[in-house]
Scaffold this active site. Sequence first.
Site, PDB file in Angstrom:
ATOM      1  N   ASP A 132      43.236  46.054  46.377  1.00  0.00           N
ATOM      2  CA  ASP A 132      41.881  46.606  47.791  1.00  0.00           C
ATOM      3  C   ASP A 132      42.692  45.542  49.066  1.00  0.00           C
ATOM      4  O   ASP A 132      42.954  44.304  48.570  1.00  0.00           O
ATOM      5  CB  ASP A 132      40.820  46.112  47.259  1.00  0.00           C
ATOM      6  CG  ASP A 132      39.976  46.051  46.080  1.00  0.00           C
ATOM      7  OD1 ASP A 132      40.074  47.214  45.058  1.00  0.00           O
ATOM      8  OD2 ASP A 132      39.318  46.233  44.865  1.00  0.00           O
ATOM      9  N   GLY A 135      37.241  50.061  36.668  1.00  0.00           N
ATOM     10  CA  GLY A 135      36.802  50.951  36.059  1.00  0.00           C
ATOM     11  C   GLY A 135      36.682  52.017  36.161  1.00  0.00           C
ATOM     12  O   GLY A 135      37.980  52.453  36.433  1.00  0.00           O
ATOM     13  N   SER A 168      33.285  43.484  40.123  1.00  0.00           N
ATOM     14  CA  SER A 168      32.553  44.158  40.628  1.00  0.00           C
ATOM     15  C   SER A 168      31.194  44.013  41.827  1.00  0.00           C
ATOM     16  O   SER A 168      30.120  44.108  41.842  1.00  0.00           O
ATOM     17  CB  SER A 168      31.348  44.588  39.473  1.00  0.00           C
ATOM     18  OG  SER A 168      32.503  45.735  38.856  1.00  0.00           O
ATOM     19  N   ASN A 208      42.621  44.399  40.555  1.00  0.00           N
ATOM     20  CA  ASN A 208      41.921  44.452  39.513  1.00  0.00           C
ATOM     21  C   ASN A 208      42.679  44.495  38.188  1.00  0.00           C
ATOM     22  O   ASN A 208      43.335  46.174  38.329  1.00  0.00           O
ATOM     23  CB  ASN A 208      40.565  45.460  39.087  1.00  0.00           C
ATOM     24  CG  ASN A 208      39.670  45.129  40.687  1.00  0.00           C
ATOM     25  OD1 ASN A 208      39.007  44.307  40.489  1.00  0.00           O
ATOM     26  ND2 ASN A 208      40.439  45.455  41.698  1.00  0.00           N
ATOM     27  N   ARG A 238      44.629  48.072  40.115  1.00  0.00           N
ATOM     28  CA  ARG A 238      43.673  48.397  41.416  1.00  0.00           C
ATOM     29  C   ARG A 238      43.735  47.829  42.684  1.00  0.00           C
ATOM     30  O   ARG A 238      43.391  46.937  42.442  1.00  0.00           O
ATOM     31  CB  ARG A 238      42.423  48.642  41.339  1.00  0.00           C
ATOM     32  CG  ARG A 238      42.308  50.198  42.676  1.00  0.00           C
ATOM     33  CD  ARG A 238      40.844  50.848  42.306  1.00  0.00           C
ATOM     34  NE  ARG A 238      40.128  49.543  42.378  1.00  0.00           N
ATOM     35  CZ  ARG A 238      38.842  48.679  42.425  1.00  0.00           C
ATOM     36  NH1 ARG A 238      38.612  49.679  41.206  1.00  0.00           N
ATOM     37  NH2 ARG A 238      38.280  47.883  42.952  1.00  0.00           N
ATOM     38  N   GLU A 245      42.018  42.051  46.744  1.00  0.00           N
ATOM     39  CA  GLU A 245      41.971  40.870  45.754  1.00  0.00           C
ATOM     40  C   GLU A 245      43.071  42.554  44.668  1.00  0.00           C
ATOM     41  O   GLU A 245      42.864  43.524  44.907  1.00  0.00           O
ATOM     42  CB  GLU A 245      40.799  40.835  44.944  1.00  0.00           C
ATOM     43  CG  GLU A 245      39.703  41.969  44.731  1.00  0.00           C
ATOM     44  CD  GLU A 245      38.003  41.806  44.412  1.00  0.00           C
ATOM     45  OE1 GLU A 245      37.935  41.661  43.179  1.00  0.00           O
ATOM     46  OE2 GLU A 245      37.006  41.417  44.975  1.00  0.00           O
ATOM     47  N   GLU A 259      29.881  42.067  34.542  1.00  0.00           N
ATOM     48  CA  GLU A 259      30.170  43.227  34.202  1.00  0.00           C
ATOM     49  C   GLU A 259      30.250  44.104  33.226  1.00  0.00           C
ATOM     50  O   GLU A 259      30.423  45.242  33.224  1.00  0.00           O
ATOM     51  CB  GLU A 259      31.590  43.785  34.953  1.00  0.00           C
ATOM     52  CG  GLU A 259      31.707  42.846  36.004  1.00  0.00           C
ATOM     53  CD  GLU A 259      33.790  42.719  36.667  1.00  0.00           C
ATOM     54  OE1 GLU A 259      33.933  43.922  36.662  1.00  0.00           O
ATOM     55  OE2 GLU A 259      34.228  41.529  37.118  1.00  0.00           O
ATOM     56  N   TYR A 304      29.353  51.667  42.086  1.00  0.00           N
ATOM     57  CA  TYR A 304      28.197  52.849  41.179  1.00  0.00           C
ATOM     58  C   TYR A 304      27.309  53.831  40.741  1.00  0.00           C
ATOM     59  O   TYR A 304      27.788  53.995  39.941  1.00  0.00           O
ATOM     60  CB  TYR A 304      28.537  51.260  39.379  1.00  0.00           C
ATOM     61  CG  TYR A 304      29.815  50.599  39.385  1.00  0.00           C
ATOM     62  CD1 TYR A 304      30.973  51.037  38.906  1.00  0.00           C
ATOM     63  CD2 TYR A 304      29.815  49.086  39.850  1.00  0.00           C
ATOM     64  CE1 TYR A 304      32.179  50.515  39.166  1.00  0.00           C
ATOM     65  CE2 TYR A 304      30.303  48.281  39.922  1.00  0.00           C
ATOM     66  CZ  TYR A 304      31.475  48.750  39.383  1.00  0.00           C
ATOM     67  OH  TYR A 304      32.770  48.255  38.884  1.00  0.00           O
TER      68      TYR A 304
END
Length: 325
Positions: free
Chosen positions: A266, A286, A155, A282, A264, A280, A23, A225
């Site tokens: 998900d 990002g 990602s 994070n 974050r 998951e 990443e 992205y």
Amino acid sequence: MNEKNDAGKFGKVGVLFGGRSAEREVSLMSGAGVLKALQSKGIDAHGFDPAERSLAELAAEKFDRVFIALHGRFGEDGSLQGALEQLGIPYTGSGVMASAIAMDKIMSKRIWLSHGLPTPRFIELDAHATTDEELRNAGDTLGFPLMLKAPHEGSTIGISKINDHAGMRTGFDDCARYDEMILAEEFVTGRELTVPVLSCGRSAQALPIVEIRAPQGNYDYHNKYFSDETQYLCPAPLDEALAKGIQSIAVRAFNALGAKGWARIDFMLRATDNEPFLLEINSSPGMTGHSLVPMSAKAAGISYEDLCVQILSSASLELSTTPKI
């Protein structure tokens, strides 16, 4: 206190970005944004790429604290956090153990299940020893479509959606390039949501929910992205009670792993009954122009620059005291 004097309390700040993970490209974009934001607030911030400079050089910089804008292995998985603990440099985000667990999708799911939190059914598969028969059994057990995931990547790297038995081996081999174990996970059809969480423990607070609507439902690396076709709805158009329930699950999931600072989480919201399922977490999300934490923060009235300062303010050391013997 004026902003310039307030910025001085942070001292010399390092923004760690780039790194050696798959990443890296995303991290370079995140770090550039964070660095610019902190400098715009008068903070003495400097970029540092651990892929190009050594830990000895990091120590020599004498940073008073660092903002971790690294994603993936060697930055989000607890290894760098351990080094920073040894160097005595306060850092943003979760500590060593929580970072390591959050980086491992399988371990995260185990802990969530132990806390009674919802997550899709799954099977663990050995990347080097799984037979075709075991792959067939996994497909029969979970049903199709299903997801194959490299548990330590992010990602959308090392992820394959499998629609039938014929695609299992190819998808499995693709994921096996990234990890020792592969996560075979039930596919939940529905709406894709994400919930940022700030602070920690009893102070942990969920920000507005973001709904992601990608072209053909394919939220891959490009659509995440670089595509302008992916739609983001924030706050997500959800019934108020349902939204609060999802945010509550996000905070519980965050605290169950011992996460802190920011993260974050998900979700998939199942179409048939509006049941949310954790996918998951994070622990170093990002911070690019397409990233979801800044988008959610903006909906809560927090600018990108103020968000960066708030996260930086939470930098700490977990092992800041020496036990008495």
